[in-house]
Design a protein around this motif. Sequence first.
Motif, PDB file in Angstrom:
ATOM      1  N   MET A   1      20.682  -3.097  58.941  1.00  0.00           N
ATOM      2  CA  MET A   1      20.465  -3.507  57.568  1.00  0.00           C
ATOM      3  C   MET A   1      20.290  -2.270  56.703  1.00  0.00           C
ATOM      4  O   MET A   1      19.466  -1.405  56.995  1.00  0.00           O
ATOM      5  N   SER A   2      21.047  -2.165  55.649  1.00  0.00           N
ATOM      6  CA  SER A   2      20.959  -1.025  54.742  1.00  0.00           C
ATOM      7  C   SER A   2      19.741  -1.159  53.839  1.00  0.00           C
ATOM      8  O   SER A   2      19.378  -2.265  53.437  1.00  0.00           O
ATOM      9  N   PRO A   3      19.127  -0.022  53.496  1.00  0.00           N
ATOM     10  CA  PRO A   3      17.993  -0.086  52.577  1.00  0.00           C
ATOM     11  C   PRO A   3      18.432  -0.606  51.214  1.00  0.00           C
ATOM     12  O   PRO A   3      19.529  -0.322  50.752  1.00  0.00           O
ATOM     13  N   THR A   4      17.573  -1.369  50.586  1.00  0.00           N
ATOM     14  CA  THR A   4      17.850  -1.885  49.250  1.00  0.00           C
ATOM     15  C   THR A   4      17.564  -0.795  48.219  1.00  0.00           C
ATOM     16  O   THR A   4      16.989   0.250  48.545  1.00  0.00           O
ATOM     17  N   TYR A   5      17.945  -1.066  46.984  1.00  0.00           N
ATOM     18  CA  TYR A   5      17.655  -0.094  45.926  1.00  0.00           C
ATOM     19  C   TYR A   5      16.146   0.125  45.804  1.00  0.00           C
ATOM     20  O   TYR A   5      15.689   1.242  45.567  1.00  0.00           O
ATOM     21  N   ASP A   6      15.346  -0.937  45.989  1.00  0.00           N
ATOM     22  CA  ASP A   6      13.889  -0.777  45.934  1.00  0.00           C
ATOM     23  C   ASP A   6      13.386   0.146  47.037  1.00  0.00           C
ATOM     24  O   ASP A   6      12.466   0.941  46.822  1.00  0.00           O
ATOM     25  N   ASP A   7      13.994   0.050  48.236  1.00  0.00           N
ATOM     26  CA  ASP A   7      13.618   0.954  49.327  1.00  0.00           C
ATOM     27  C   ASP A   7      13.925   2.406  48.964  1.00  0.00           C
ATOM     28  O   ASP A   7      13.120   3.305  49.214  1.00  0.00           O
ATOM     29  N   ILE A   8      15.090   2.621  48.370  1.00  0.00           N
ATOM     30  CA  ILE A   8      15.486   3.974  47.971  1.00  0.00           C
ATOM     31  C   ILE A   8      14.544   4.497  46.896  1.00  0.00           C
ATOM     32  O   ILE A   8      14.069   5.633  46.953  1.00  0.00           O
ATOM     33  N   ALA A   9      14.239   3.669  45.896  1.00  0.00           N
ATOM     34  CA  ALA A   9      13.335   4.085  44.816  1.00  0.00           C
ATOM     35  C   ALA A   9      11.945   4.406  45.364  1.00  0.00           C
ATOM     36  O   ALA A   9      11.302   5.372  44.933  1.00  0.00           O
ATOM     37  N   GLU A  10      11.487   3.625  46.323  1.00  0.00           N
ATOM     38  CA  GLU A  10      10.181   3.887  46.934  1.00  0.00           C
ATOM     39  C   GLU A  10      10.194   5.211  47.695  1.00  0.00           C
ATOM     40  O   GLU A  10       9.250   6.001  47.610  1.00  0.00           O
ATOM     41  N   GLN A  11      11.273   5.496  48.421  1.00  0.00           N
ATOM     42  CA  GLN A  11      11.379   6.764  49.153  1.00  0.00           C
ATOM     43  C   GLN A  11      11.437   7.944  48.181  1.00  0.00           C
ATOM     44  O   GLN A  11      10.832   8.984  48.418  1.00  0.00           O
ATOM     45  N   PRO A  38      14.353  11.627  40.620  1.00  0.00           N
ATOM     46  CA  PRO A  38      15.485  10.885  41.175  1.00  0.00           C
ATOM     47  C   PRO A  38      16.695  11.016  40.272  1.00  0.00           C
ATOM     48  O   PRO A  38      16.556  11.144  39.054  1.00  0.00           O
ATOM     49  N   PRO A  39      17.896  10.992  40.838  1.00  0.00           N
ATOM     50  CA  PRO A  39      19.107  10.963  40.019  1.00  0.00           C
ATOM     51  C   PRO A  39      19.304   9.553  39.470  1.00  0.00           C
ATOM     52  O   PRO A  39      18.601   8.628  39.883  1.00  0.00           O
ATOM     53  N   PRO A  40      20.244   9.373  38.572  1.00  0.00           N
ATOM     54  CA  PRO A  40      20.481   8.023  38.044  1.00  0.00           C
ATOM     55  C   PRO A  40      20.834   7.052  39.167  1.00  0.00           C
ATOM     56  O   PRO A  40      21.498   7.428  40.135  1.00  0.00           O
ATOM     57  N   PRO A  41      20.363   5.795  39.066  1.00  0.00           N
ATOM     58  CA  PRO A  41      20.675   4.811  40.102  1.00  0.00           C
ATOM     59  C   PRO A  41      22.166   4.518  40.134  1.00  0.00           C
ATOM     60  O   PRO A  41      22.840   4.725  39.130  1.00  0.00           O
ATOM     61  N   PRO A  42      22.680   4.106  41.227  1.00  0.00           N
ATOM     62  CA  PRO A  42      22.045   3.721  42.492  1.00  0.00           C
ATOM     63  C   PRO A  42      22.087   4.837  43.523  1.00  0.00           C
ATOM     64  O   PRO A  42      22.127   4.574  44.716  1.00  0.00           O
ATOM     65  N   SER A  43      22.059   6.070  43.109  1.00  0.00           N
ATOM     66  CA  SER A  43      22.179   7.207  44.015  1.00  0.00           C
ATOM     67  C   SER A  43      21.054   7.232  45.048  1.00  0.00           C
ATOM     68  O   SER A  43      19.892   6.999  44.720  1.00  0.00           O
ATOM     69  N   GLU A  44      21.399   7.522  46.286  1.00  0.00           N
ATOM     70  CA  GLU A  44      20.424   7.669  47.371  1.00  0.00           C
ATOM     71  C   GLU A  44      20.160   9.153  47.581  1.00  0.00           C
ATOM     72  O   GLU A  44      20.555   9.743  48.578  1.00  0.00           O
ATOM     73  N   ASP A  71      22.640  11.887  57.604  1.00  0.00           N
ATOM     74  CA  ASP A  71      23.915  11.441  58.161  1.00  0.00           C
ATOM     75  C   ASP A  71      24.216  10.065  57.581  1.00  0.00           C
ATOM     76  O   ASP A  71      23.400   9.147  57.697  1.00  0.00           O
ATOM     77  N   ALA A  72      25.364   9.909  56.955  1.00  0.00           N
ATOM     78  CA  ALA A  72      25.723   8.656  56.294  1.00  0.00           C
ATOM     79  C   ALA A  72      25.844   7.492  57.278  1.00  0.00           C
ATOM     80  O   ALA A  72      25.792   6.337  56.877  1.00  0.00           O
ATOM     81  N   ARG A  73      25.977   7.794  58.572  1.00  0.00           N
ATOM     82  CA  ARG A  73      26.140   6.730  59.572  1.00  0.00           C
ATOM     83  C   ARG A  73      24.817   6.125  60.017  1.00  0.00           C
ATOM     84  O   ARG A  73      24.792   5.162  60.766  1.00  0.00           O
ATOM     85  N   THR A  74      23.711   6.671  59.574  1.00  0.00           N
ATOM     86  CA  THR A  74      22.408   6.172  59.998  1.00  0.00           C
ATOM     87  C   THR A  74      21.666   5.552  58.815  1.00  0.00           C
ATOM     88  O   THR A  74      21.965   5.846  57.667  1.00  0.00           O
ATOM     89  N   GLU A  75      20.702   4.707  59.120  1.00  0.00           N
ATOM     90  CA  GLU A  75      19.899   4.087  58.072  1.00  0.00           C
ATOM     91  C   GLU A  75      18.603   4.858  57.838  1.00  0.00           C
ATOM     92  O   GLU A  75      17.867   4.557  56.912  1.00  0.00           O
TER      93      GLU A  75
END
Length: 139
Positions: A1-11, A38-44, A71-75
């Motif tokens: 399962m990929s992290p949601t935008y909220d997960d990214i914002a929290e990190q 943080p950069p502009p959304p939805p950037s990780e 690594d883009a292949r990992t979550e």
Amino acid sequence: MSPTYDDIAEQQADLVRLLLPYPRVPLPDGRIILGVLPPPPPSEAVRIAVGRGPGEDHENTTVWEIPLRADARTEDLLGGDDVLALERALHTGTQIFSSSRMSSVMGMPLVRVDPTRVRPASTDGADGMLTILRTLTSW
């Protein structure tokens, strides 16, 4: 399962909190962290502004955009210590970046870092001390 935008914002917020003590600690080349944002959304990613000190010209400040995934292949997302190790490595020795990874933001050079091409620097004694202090104050 990929992290949601909220997960990214929290990190991203966690990284800002963890890196707040570092504007007073010089990087290996003498520059200091001037800001973390943080950069502009939805950037990780997270952007770290580094320069000689407050009040310096924008041309002497570099903004490093570091992806939250090594690594883009990992979550798995990078933590504060991981990002700091990459930032230290970027300020150790000569770094060469493709022009396709460079642009500008607010008049400052912006470099998009590929974590797979940067070998993270080792930690120093201050890192351990700050980790202990963060742990004690987080309880």
